[in-house]
Design an enzyme around this catalytic site. Structure first.
Site, mmCIF file in Angstrom:
data_model
loop_
_atom_site.group_PDB
_atom_site.id
_atom_site.type_symbol
_atom_site.label_atom_id
_atom_site.label_comp_id
_atom_site.label_asym_id
_atom_site.label_seq_id
_atom_site.Cartn_x
_atom_site.Cartn_y
_atom_site.Cartn_z
ATOM 1 N N LEU A 98 0.875 -1.166 0.000
ATOM 2 C CA LEU A 98 0.000 0.000 0.000
ATOM 3 C C LEU A 98 0.910 1.211 0.000
ATOM 4 O O LEU A 98 1.950 1.217 0.670
ATOM 5 C CB LEU A 98 -0.893 0.025 1.251
ATOM 6 N N ASP A 99 0.539 2.248 -0.727
ATOM 7 C CA ASP A 99 1.332 3.465 -0.736
ATOM 8 C C ASP A 99 1.455 4.023 0.671
ATOM 9 O O ASP A 99 0.613 3.766 1.541
ATOM 10 C CB ASP A 99 0.679 4.528 -1.629
ATOM 11 N N ARG A 100 2.469 4.824 0.884
ATOM 12 C CA ARG A 100 2.692 5.441 2.197
ATOM 13 C C ARG A 100 1.462 6.213 2.660
ATOM 14 O O ARG A 100 1.103 6.197 3.825
ATOM 15 C CB ARG A 100 3.919 6.361 2.110
ATOM 16 N N ASP A 101 0.782 6.883 1.731
ATOM 17 C CA ASP A 101 -0.379 7.696 2.109
ATOM 18 C C ASP A 101 -1.691 6.919 2.009
ATOM 19 O O ASP A 101 -2.760 7.509 2.027
ATOM 20 C CB ASP A 101 -0.437 8.974 1.282
ATOM 21 N N SER A 102 -1.604 5.587 1.939
ATOM 22 C CA SER A 102 -2.785 4.727 1.976
ATOM 23 C C SER A 102 -2.768 3.942 3.279
ATOM 24 O O SER A 102 -1.726 3.786 3.904
ATOM 25 C CB SER A 102 -2.782 3.740 0.803
#
Length: 156
Positions: A45-49
């Site tokens: 998952l992306d850092r901002d997810s």
């Protein structure tokens, strides 16, 4: 027997155990939360997810979950700006062409705002900009694919 850990990855945490060998990095990683040795994320998952991330010590299982050739569905709840039109949702369902080629068709539907756990920072809310939530299921996992697909059809 394979170990499988279900981890609710927080916002702002990298989906890896180190930050590219930078021990002095202030960015949070899985090692700040998971103390089980020799497990690795099956996907990312992306850092901002934030959300469910599976970790396992079974390399074959990890590959079956994460490798695009197995087309395992992954479902995301996505907050977008504006109200999606039928045409925008249909475009996501048919697949869109991104800079790195066409995507596979996705399952896409507008949903009511989900009841989420508290988050810091809070989920975005702006009085002057309407937003909506989508449930989007994809069977591949390109870099920032969900964000790119939504932006492509005009749902930033």
């Amino acid at each position: 027997m394979a170990r499988v850990i279900l981890f609710n990855k927080p916002f702002g945490v990298l989906s890896q155990f180190t930050d590219k060998g930078n021990a002095d990095s202030p960015r949070a990683t899985l090692s700040d939360y998971v103390e089980v040795p020799r497990v690795y994320p099956a996907g990312r998952l992306d850092r901002d997810s934030e959300g469910l991330l599976l970790l396992t010590d079974d390399g074959a299982l990890q590959a079956r979950i994460a490798h695009p050739k197995f087309r395992k569905p992954k479902t995301y709840l996505v907050q977008v700006e504006g109200t999606p039109t039928a045409d925008q949702l249909d475009a996501l369902r048919q697949g869109v062409t991104l800079k790195d080629g066409p995507t596979r068709p996705a399952e896409a539907e507008e949903i009511a705002a989900p009841d989420l756990w508290p988050r810091d920072p809070p989920v975005r809310f702006r009085k002057t900009v309407p937003d909506a939530w989508l449930r989007l299921t994809i069977t591949e996992g390109r870099n920032r694919q969900v964000r790119r697909m939504c932006a492509h059809v005009g749902l930033p």
